[in-house]
Scaffold this active site. Structure first.
Site, PDB file in Angstrom:
ATOM      1  N   CYS A   1       2.930   5.629   0.043  1.00  0.00           N
ATOM      2  CA  CYS A   1       1.545   5.526   0.868  1.00  0.00           C
ATOM      3  C   CYS A   1       0.838   6.818   0.495  1.00  0.00           C
ATOM      4  O   CYS A   1      -0.349   6.572   0.693  1.00  0.00           O
ATOM      5  CB  CYS A   1       1.872   5.009   2.311  1.00  0.00           C
ATOM      6  SG  CYS A   1       2.653   6.542   3.078  1.00  0.00           S
TER       7      CYS A   1
ATOM      8  N   ASN B   1       9.076   0.605   0.605  1.00  0.00           N
ATOM      9  CA  ASN B   1       9.015   1.760  -0.610  1.00  0.00           C
ATOM     10  C   ASN B   1       9.872   2.994  -0.167  1.00  0.00           C
ATOM     11  O   ASN B   1      10.228   3.584  -1.112  1.00  0.00           O
ATOM     12  CB  ASN B   1       7.360   2.135  -0.628  1.00  0.00           C
ATOM     13  CG  ASN B   1       6.834   2.689   0.466  1.00  0.00           C
ATOM     14  OD1 ASN B   1       7.354   2.299   1.641  1.00  0.00           O
ATOM     15  ND2 ASN B   1       6.062   3.814   0.394  1.00  0.00           N
TER      16      ASN B   1
ATOM     17  N   GLU C   1       1.036   2.092  10.666  1.00  0.00           N
ATOM     18  CA  GLU C   1       0.991   2.917   9.761  1.00  0.00           C
ATOM     19  C   GLU C   1       0.605   2.075   8.422  1.00  0.00           C
ATOM     20  O   GLU C   1       1.625   1.281   7.910  1.00  0.00           O
ATOM     21  CB  GLU C   1       2.118   3.783   9.635  1.00  0.00           C
ATOM     22  CG  GLU C   1       2.558   4.472  10.882  1.00  0.00           C
ATOM     23  CD  GLU C   1       1.788   5.779  11.142  1.00  0.00           C
ATOM     24  OE1 GLU C   1       0.943   6.306  10.035  1.00  0.00           O
ATOM     25  OE2 GLU C   1       1.918   6.174  12.217  1.00  0.00           O
TER      26      GLU C   1
ATOM     27  N   THR D   1      -1.154  -7.105   6.683  1.00  0.00           N
ATOM     28  CA  THR D   1       0.039  -7.251   7.520  1.00  0.00           C
ATOM     29  C   THR D   1      -0.584  -6.795   8.992  1.00  0.00           C
ATOM     30  O   THR D   1      -0.245  -7.295  10.028  1.00  0.00           O
ATOM     31  CB  THR D   1       1.244  -6.906   7.057  1.00  0.00           C
ATOM     32  OG1 THR D   1       1.520  -7.312   5.792  1.00  0.00           O
ATOM     33  CG2 THR D   1       2.449  -7.364   7.960  1.00  0.00           C
TER      34      THR D   1
ATOM     35  N   GLU E   1       2.277   8.884  14.506  1.00  0.00           N
ATOM     36  CA  GLU E   1       3.719   9.134  14.562  1.00  0.00           C
ATOM     37  C   GLU E   1       4.230  10.378  14.379  1.00  0.00           C
ATOM     38  O   GLU E   1       3.296  11.254  13.869  1.00  0.00           O
ATOM     39  CB  GLU E   1       4.605   8.045  13.900  1.00  0.00           C
ATOM     40  CG  GLU E   1       4.408   6.546  14.238  1.00  0.00           C
ATOM     41  CD  GLU E   1       5.424   5.592  13.787  1.00  0.00           C
ATOM     42  OE1 GLU E   1       5.886   5.995  12.458  1.00  0.00           O
ATOM     43  OE2 GLU E   1       5.499   4.561  14.090  1.00  0.00           O
TER      44      GLU E   1
ATOM     45  N   GLY F   1       3.356  -0.840   6.701  1.00  0.00           N
ATOM     46  CA  GLY F   1       3.082  -1.656   5.787  1.00  0.00           C
ATOM     47  C   GLY F   1       1.756  -1.678   5.533  1.00  0.00           C
ATOM     48  O   GLY F   1       1.183  -0.970   5.625  1.00  0.00           O
TER      49      GLY F   1
ATOM     50  N   THR G   1      -2.096  -2.899   4.922  1.00  0.00           N
ATOM     51  CA  THR G   1      -3.203  -3.195   5.940  1.00  0.00           C
ATOM     52  C   THR G   1      -3.409  -4.647   6.325  1.00  0.00           C
ATOM     53  O   THR G   1      -3.831  -4.843   7.547  1.00  0.00           O
ATOM     54  CB  THR G   1      -4.398  -2.352   5.288  1.00  0.00           C
ATOM     55  OG1 THR G   1      -4.118  -1.159   5.084  1.00  0.00           O
ATOM     56  CG2 THR G   1      -5.752  -2.631   6.211  1.00  0.00           C
TER      57      THR G   1
END
Ligand code: NAD
Length: 481
Positions: A283, A151, A249, A231, A462, A227, A229
């Site tokens: 996101c 994205n 994340e 994954t 992060e 990416g 949830t």
């Protein structure tokens, strides 16, 4: 149309994948294959890890100033090639050119400069004791893996690469196979900037083939992932038993909480942005708009009227508010979610189907801005991430009710609260379970702040010093004298 063949960046050079296996890369605004991306196998990951291991000790022993200088050279080249990168990001992802120009590509250079700078000022704790001292050595982890989504392609990749490299790690990075182009152009810039061979390796391919090979590779000491949830769950299950460090994340279902005492025009303008920017594929986009009951009808009328006026069109045109969604499968997923919302009894106010801009984009993948009301809190539509230009509006009665609705999903990434009452803003920020709460704003990012999600939106943080800490191992040294 000529088809560009993307290459892996391994050991300072551009390489074809060992297997010769390639995936088609589609420009979603025109619906045509325009490049091919390597689908790298374990032998390519092995080669990248070998190159990174060979480069590691020299890179880790360089002074901070030397590493930061190389990073700044890369940032300067990103600035130099801004127009080319902007066009590439828009063509690869479908996002409006003006969004890539205003946000994505400037942020790449900013991320790199920011981490080059704060790494120079990074320090760790020390604790004096009678006749002795403890100090904390922060050492690089070694070879680390970075996996990023489609994205905000180069924006998010650089957000992870820069702190990892600044702290002396060598990196194996896997961009999304759906938007690989700017990462490829970036690897060319790294070569030009004189990045030592093996320090950064960019290996392309699908999650199942290339990504999985990274997760299980014993030479990769940590995984930083952004990416979905699902994954993320797979990554946690795979890497945790190997005791690799990881940071996740993940997805969101973010609430925008609007009280009647807010500054109405500013709220309305920003809520349109938080709903539909990047076609709702950020996101941090707010997909559940919660509105105080006393202003509910006024809000719905105004919001729907303004949503209808948003222009979905050719990403290259300055007048397009929304471009294409990232792919045909993703378009079909979003349209499927819209059907589910209808079946769940949602009242459709605008949108509800594909958009057809015609012309150059006649075969592209577009979705109209879509607004629903009347859906239950526990409906699938209000619970599952759609990641497209689809929002629901729900009324609430008071602060407690608003917080309850805001917290009613498994996610906890971001929230916005709109109110003129300062106390209320602070109270809501305290009560809402999410990694970030914006009061009277949305998506303002100060790079120094921690970033990440609660609950199913992620693990770890992060941003700022958090990234520098993630990419280092703290070792306490206790000296008695
Ligand atoms: P995705 O999880 O499908 O893919 C992300 C990356 O993981 C890609 O590079 C993909 O190839 C890789 N991958 C997929 N399967 C893998 C596997 N088995 N092993 C290793 N790697 C694998 O996500 P996406 O569709 O690219 O991105 C959209 C999602 O990302 C949304 O859920 C969105 O909310 C989330 N996202 C979160 C943030 C955040 O900061 N929290 C930021 C951007 C996007």
């Amino acid at each position: 149309m000529s088809v560009t063949q993307i290459k892996n960046y391994i050991g300072g050079e551009l390489h074809e994948p060992g297997s010769g296996d390639y995936l088609d890369n589609v420009n979603p605004a025109i619906g045509q294959v325009y490049s091919q991306v390597p689908n790298s196998h374990i032998d390519d990951i092995d080669a990248a890890v070998d190159a990174a291991e060979a480069a590691f000790s020299k890179w880790a022993r360089k002074s901070q100033a030397e590493r930061s200088t190389i990073l700044r050279r890369v940032a300067d080249l990103v600035d130099r090639d801004r127009d080319r990168l902007v066009t590439a990001e828009s063509d690869d992802n479908g996002k409006p050119l003006r969004l890539a120009r205003a946000v994505d590509i400037p942020r790449v250079a900013a991320n790199i400069r920011f981490y080059a700078g704060i790494a120079e000022g990074f320090s760790s704790e020390s604790y004096a004791m009678p006749r002795g001292i403890n100090y904390v050595l922060r050492q690089p982890l070694g070879v680390v893996g970075i996996i990023s989504p489609w994205n905000l392609p180069l924006y998010l990749l650089s957000w992870k690469i820069a702190p990892a490299l600044a702290m002396g790690n060598c990196v194996i990075a896997k961009p999304s196979e759906i938007t690989p182009m700017t990462a490829y152009l970036f690897s060319e810039l790294c070569i030009e900037a004189g990045m030592p061979p093996g320090v950064l390796n960019i290996v392309h391919g699908s999650g199942a083939t290339t990504g999985d090979a990274m997760l299980t590779h014993p030479g990769i000491k940590a995984i930083s992932f952004t990416g979905g949830t699902q994954t993320g769950e797979h990554i946690a299950r795979t890497v945790a038993p190997q005791f690799k460090k990881f940071s996740l994340e993940l997805g969101g279902k973010n609430p925008i909480v609007i009280f009647e005492d807010c500054e109405y025009e500013k709220m309305m303008e920003t809520t349109l942005q938080s709903s539909f920017a990047n076609q709702g594929q950020i996101c941090l986009c707010g997909s559940r708009v919660l509105v105080e009951r006393s202003m509910y009808e006024r809000f719905v009328d105004d919001f729907v009227e303004r949503s209808r006026k948003m222009r979905v069109g050719d990403p290259h045109e300055q007048s397009s508010d929304l471009g294409a969604v990232v792919s045909q499968p993703h378009q079909q997923k979003i349209l499927g979610c819209i059907e589910t919302a209808k079946q769940e009894g949602g009242q459709l106010h605008c949108g509800g189907g594909p958009a057809e801009p015609g012309g150059r984009c006649a075969d592209g993948f577009f979705v109209q801005p879509t607004v629903f009301t009347g859906l239950a809190t526990d409906s699938q539509t209000n619970q599952q991430e759609i990641f497209g230009p689809v929002v629901t509006i729900q009324p609430f009665d008071d602060e407690k009710h608003a917080a309850e609705l805001a917290n009613s999903t498994k996610y906890g990434l971001a929230a916005s609260v709109w109110t003129s009452d300062i106390g209320r803003g602070h109270r809501m920020a305290e009560w809402i379970d999410s990694g970030v709460v914006w009061v009277n704003c949305w998506m303002i990012r100060d790079l120094r702040t921690p970033f990440g999600g609660m609950k199913a939106s992620g693990l770890g943080r992060e941003g700022g010093m958090e990234s520098l800490r993630f990419f280092t191992e703290p070792k306490n040294v206790c000296v008695k004298y």
